[in-house]
Design an enzyme around this catalytic site. Sequence first.
Site, PDB file in Angstrom:
ATOM      1  N   ASP A 209      19.833 -21.277  34.374  1.00  0.00           N
ATOM      2  CA  ASP A 209      19.720 -21.193  35.818  1.00  0.00           C
ATOM      3  C   ASP A 209      21.093 -21.381  36.472  1.00  0.00           C
ATOM      4  O   ASP A 209      21.874 -22.250  36.068  1.00  0.00           O
ATOM      5  CB  ASP A 209      18.746 -22.279  36.296  1.00  0.00           C
ATOM      6  CG  ASP A 209      18.420 -22.181  37.764  1.00  0.00           C
ATOM      7  OD1 ASP A 209      17.872 -21.145  38.185  1.00  0.00           O
ATOM      8  OD2 ASP A 209      18.706 -23.153  38.495  1.00  0.00           O
ATOM      9  N   GLU A 276      21.912 -16.579  34.487  1.00  0.00           N
ATOM     10  CA  GLU A 276      21.606 -16.135  35.855  1.00  0.00           C
ATOM     11  C   GLU A 276      22.914 -16.107  36.635  1.00  0.00           C
ATOM     12  O   GLU A 276      23.527 -17.153  36.869  1.00  0.00           O
ATOM     13  CB  GLU A 276      20.611 -17.063  36.544  1.00  0.00           C
ATOM     14  CG  GLU A 276      20.242 -16.554  37.939  1.00  0.00           C
ATOM     15  CD  GLU A 276      19.500 -17.552  38.795  1.00  0.00           C
ATOM     16  OE1 GLU A 276      18.801 -17.121  39.726  1.00  0.00           O
ATOM     17  OE2 GLU A 276      19.631 -18.774  38.558  1.00  0.00           O
TER      18      GLU A 276
END
Length: 550
Positions: A209, A276
């Site tokens: 993330d 990401e």
Amino acid sequence: MDTRQQQPAPPDRWWKNGIVYQIYPRSFQDSDGDGIGDLRGIRQRLDYLVSLGVDAVWISPIYPSPMADFGYDISDYCGIDARFGTLADFDELVRSAHARGLKVILDFVPNHTSERHPWFTQSRSSRQDPKRDWYLWRDPAPGGGPPNNWLSNFGGPAWTLDPRTGQYYLHSFLREQPDLNWRNPEVRAAMYEALRFWLRRGADGFRIDVLYHLVKDAAFRDNPANPAFVPGGDPSHSLLPLYTADLPEVQEIVRQMRGVVDAFSDAQGDRVLIGELYLPLARLVAYYGLDSQGVLQGVQLPFNFQLIGAPWQAGVIERLVRDYEAALPPGAAPNWVLGNHDKPRIASRVGPLHARLAAMLLLTLRGTPTLYYGDEIGMTDAVIPPGEVQDPFEKNEPGKGLGRDPQRTPMQWSAASHAGFSQGKPWLRLGDDWATRNVERQQGDATSMLALYRRLIALRRAEPALHAGAWAPLDLGADILAYARTLGQRRLVVLLNFADARRDIGSAVLGGVVSVLASTHEGREGLQAEPLSLGALEGVVLAVQGPASA
């Protein structure tokens, strides 16, 4: 268990040649009637994923969490939230997935923890606590107030004052999500050990993330104003994140993470890192980690989100693909994404007919495709009444279209109660079309979106030119996105007609006699076509067989 075994990608290339399927666990399948999807529910649906033809499942966060941001605020990196099950449930899910030839990728959230994580509880207890430096603390500005102008991605300042110690702590997202200090080697060691915990339990990799956010400017300088910002838009975009994202020091962390997962690679295949990264192309490809010796030491798949935000026009997409292919470092594996839990669904962005073209595009471009759950049946963004909003982003910035609930609604399995998702009331309302748009209804319909996805995935698996071949653009006019996929003597051509009108294609342009391997329209497969006529908004995959006949 579904006994139809797929031909697996080569063991050391499963992430390069395979297909990733993202599961938002709250919304995939509930097994206990509490209205929240869980690990046992995912296990119940593994045979569906095998029948679809995907190679790996990426599961959004399942760790213990107060759920301020639905799992992206973690209070224990080495556990399972009781809403989703237990560690034993996870172990059984991994065993069951592996038995079916499926890989399991976990979501890893390293930028921040929950404010209720024991590390932060210690850190905020005293300025002298040993874990104080595990987070980013600063004194107030000389005149009072936040230390600098940094903004939260979820609205408002990125700093919150802790009255007990008189300092501000940084949170790039919610105030309940304090940022870790990745300049601290103790933080790195603890987080790398968390990765090892899951690798030992059989995880095949991690989606990381907001990877590019991990390191912040050591001098805490103000971010500059964004001259392109339009008032009324996402307020976090009013500043350029010069000192809060994509700092050079992140690359060292990426290399270290890669070293952790590479140590667990074995005869069953690589462990993979997926980053990401919402970055410009030149910066995105830097995360492959090409070193001076030509070795790629970064994440194997820096997520390529360009299709999510691009204008849906043939010429724009062709230039986008050309530029991406040209920017890739030698040996790097490309990848493509149409949607995820943070962005509107493809069928809502471009409409149902264009969504069929998008499916063919995703599954025939060079590189690893990632599918978002429900896109394979054409799920659209649901309308969530204000009183039912769950997403903290929408609550913080209401009415700006930034909320993520619409694309997170429960999977539509059938026309049974609650769409077959749960025996209880779902945590988030279903899409309005659940009774007519669902897996059960589309299973037996050869014209359905699900049937199209299955055909395309099966073709991709069967054709090395699609999952491992070269890509080259073809020029067939402004409204047609055309490219060839080749491997050895095998040559396939993909034509996507973005126009609302029929287009005729001469066989001389294609370089040989063609047969239709797949079409977004029904009834074309297996036919020879010379010359070829493309229907409005039709896409085809063609096999080109030798020179065109006279």
